[in-house]
Design a protein around this motif. Structure first.
Motif, PDB file in Angstrom:
ATOM      1  N   LYS A 425       0.740  -1.253  -0.105  1.00  8.66           N
ATOM      2  CA  LYS A 425       0.580   0.240   0.196  1.00  8.66           C
ATOM      3  C   LYS A 425       1.157   1.277  -0.049  1.00  8.66           C
ATOM      4  O   LYS A 425       0.181   1.854  -0.482  1.00  8.66           O
ATOM      5  N   GLU A 426       1.735   1.114   1.017  1.00  9.18           N
ATOM      6  CA  GLU A 426       2.812   2.130   0.923  1.00  9.18           C
ATOM      7  C   GLU A 426       3.354   2.369  -0.036  1.00  9.18           C
ATOM      8  O   GLU A 426       3.624   3.636  -1.067  1.00  9.18           O
ATOM      9  N   HIS A 428       2.168   1.789  -3.426  1.00  6.27           N
ATOM     10  CA  HIS A 428       1.181   2.391  -4.620  1.00  6.27           C
ATOM     11  C   HIS A 428       1.566   3.685  -4.434  1.00  6.27           C
ATOM     12  O   HIS A 428       0.821   4.779  -5.232  1.00  6.27           O
ATOM     13  N   LYS A 429       1.273   4.571  -3.063  1.00  5.45           N
ATOM     14  CA  LYS A 429       1.747   5.932  -2.699  1.00  5.45           C
ATOM     15  C   LYS A 429       2.553   6.371  -3.251  1.00  5.45           C
ATOM     16  O   LYS A 429       2.367   7.399  -3.362  1.00  5.45           O
TER      17      LYS A 429
END
Length: 491
Positions: A425-426, A428-429
């Motif tokens: 998730k991190e 992709h951010k």
């Protein structure tokens, strides 16, 4: 016994194959051809009286006979040789072995050629194995003697025999053996002598696979010389102990193999530091750069200890804290949202009773992504991985921009629940879409023993002795050379 079984099955099949209606027998093809496609039936010659038996039934008979009798049947005639050499038959026999079928296929298709040569990376000349013959692979794997596997981790060492389903024991790493000021040779000798004494095996009895901890990771002359010296000392110690053959492979590479990959990024959360290692086609890409984060399992355990002390929770040792970490701690998908939830949970530690934690369960691991909350001056984990990916993307020699998008976690602390999802998730951010698209973060495929199982795959591959090992004579021949050729040989 095999002939009796064959006669019984044959008699049963023939009894079922006798047509009750004479007209039906005249209008239909033979039972053998009814039991197999026409193309397959045409491939085989006459089997005499066994022509009445369908081919798939003959294949089932060979399965029931077992590998030894199936191999002997190939000497009967050309038709039996074709039947007994069928890949599906020997794939079935391989699937009955102790190793998972998917790992066997990966090892024989990707690892049989041995370790990657540095030159193959730049010209894309990856050696493709010939058409697989599972019969040949079965025979070669049966002849592999089995090896001693030593995974010299940064926290503790795992050791055992490659024929075992898991490591048979654990001990301190070689860095903790002997006086720290003692020569490297003496400490390694003490370490391996202890291992062989514990497993009750003579060093001369089996080859050995050693998982090398990542050290001197820079792509500088000094770092290459240090790695070369370390490996030469390791080989010297083992050959002086009369070990017949040695295979030494980086831990990160073994973790990647255990995940059935040859290219990707390995994030190894070690005891003191975390390493982000790019690997392309079985080769550590030191020229791209290995990112090192100055926190590992020890910092995580230390921060959890601090959190417990703030709540006046008493414990006897760091072992208790580590046990609590392994049992009930996790990584929050959203740290701020998790603070608003009721996350209380309890666990029991042998000899010390029950411990109840709340937000400490996920605060401990949050320092991987927000080091400042634990007073740690280090780069955040997701930033180190994104920096490595950016370097991989901009590496002009390799035009393929997908090889680094698989991230494999390794190390004991990487088994924390929620870590793969949070890291993905991190990333992709943080990364632009043209890099982040297709990123996958995989948990350790075999938990804390991932590198050990990667070494086990190498130790049981059919070409282990020829493709992966070096013996004493070869080591001495390499040692006689000088200059760049020797440096490349020990990279």
């Amino acid at each position: 016994m095999a002939s009796t079984l064959l006669r019984k099955v044959w008699g049963t099949v023939l009894a079922r194959a006798v047509p009750r209606d004479p007209d039906a027998s005249a209008s239909s093809s033979s039972p053998r051809r009814r039991g197999a496609p026409a193309a397959a039936a045409a491939e085989y010659g006459s089997l005499g009286a066994l022509d009445a038996v369908p081919i798939d039934v003959l294949a089932q008979i060979l399965r029931l006979l077992g590998p030894a009798d199936a191999a002997r049947s190939a000497a009967v005639c050309r038709t039996w040789r074709l039947l007994a050499s069928d890949n599906a038959l020997w794939a079935f026999f391989l699937s009955l072995g102790p190793d998972p079928w998917d790992l066997v296929v990966f090892a024989e298709t990707h690892l049989a050629a041995g370790s990657a040569e540095p030159r193959s990376v730049y010209f894309g000349t990856v050696r493709v194995p010939p058409q697989l013959s599972f019969k040949r692979i079965y025979g070669q794997r049966a002849l592999v003697p089995g090896s001693i596997i030593v995974d010299g981790g940064s926290g503790y060492c795992k050791y055992g025999w490659s024929k075992y389903a898991a490591p048979s024991g654990r001990c301190a790493t070689f860095l903790e053996f002997g006086n720290i000021e003692s020569p490297m040779y003496a400490r390694l000798r003490h370490f391996f002598s202890t291992i062989y004494n514990r497993i009750h095996v003579k060093p001369s009895a089996r080859p050995i696979v050693v998982a090398l901890p990542l050290c001197h990771s820079d792509d500088t002359e000094a770092a290459r010389a240090s790695r070369k010296q370390y490996k030469e000392t390791l080989y010297s110690v083992l050959f002086d102990m009369n070990v017949p053959a040695v295979c030494a492979v980086d831990q990160a590479l073994l973790a990647l193999y255990a995940a059935r990959r040859t290219s990707g990024i390995v994030v190894n959360i070690g005891f003191n530091v975390t390493s982000v290692v790019p690997i392309f086609q079985g080769r550590v890409m030191r020229e791209i750069g290995i990112e090192t984060v100055g926190q590992g399992a020890l910092k995580l355990t230390g921060f959890l200890k601090e959190l417990l002390q703030r709540r006046n929770i008493s414990f006897e040792s760091l072992y208790t804290v580590r046990t609590i970490k392994e049992k009930i701690c996790y990584v929050a998908a959203d740290y701020e949202a998790e603070l608003c939830k009721n996350t209380q949970a309890s666990c029991e530690v042998d000899g010390e009773g029950w411990f109840t934690l709340s937000e400490e369960r996920f605060k401990m691991a949050e320092i991987l992504f927000q080091p400042q909350i634990g007073g740690v001056r280090a780069m955040a984990l997701h930033k180190a991985v994104s920096l490595c990916m950016d370097h991989c993307y901009n590496y002009e020699v390799l035009r393929d921009h997908s090889w680094f998008k698989t991230v494999v976690l390794a190390g004991g602390s990487s088994c924390l629940p929620g870590l793969p999802e949070r890291l993905e998730k991190e990333l992709h951010k943080l990364l632009p879409p043209y890099i982040s698209e297709g990123i996958r973060v995989l948990p350790p495929p075999f938990g804390t023993d991932t590198a050990w199982f990667g070494a086990k795959m190498i130790g049981t591959v059919s070409t282990f002795s020829d493709a992966w090992c070096i013996n004493k004579k070869q080591f001495r021949q390499k040692s006689r050379h000088s200059g760049s050729s020797l440096v490349n040989a020990w990279r």
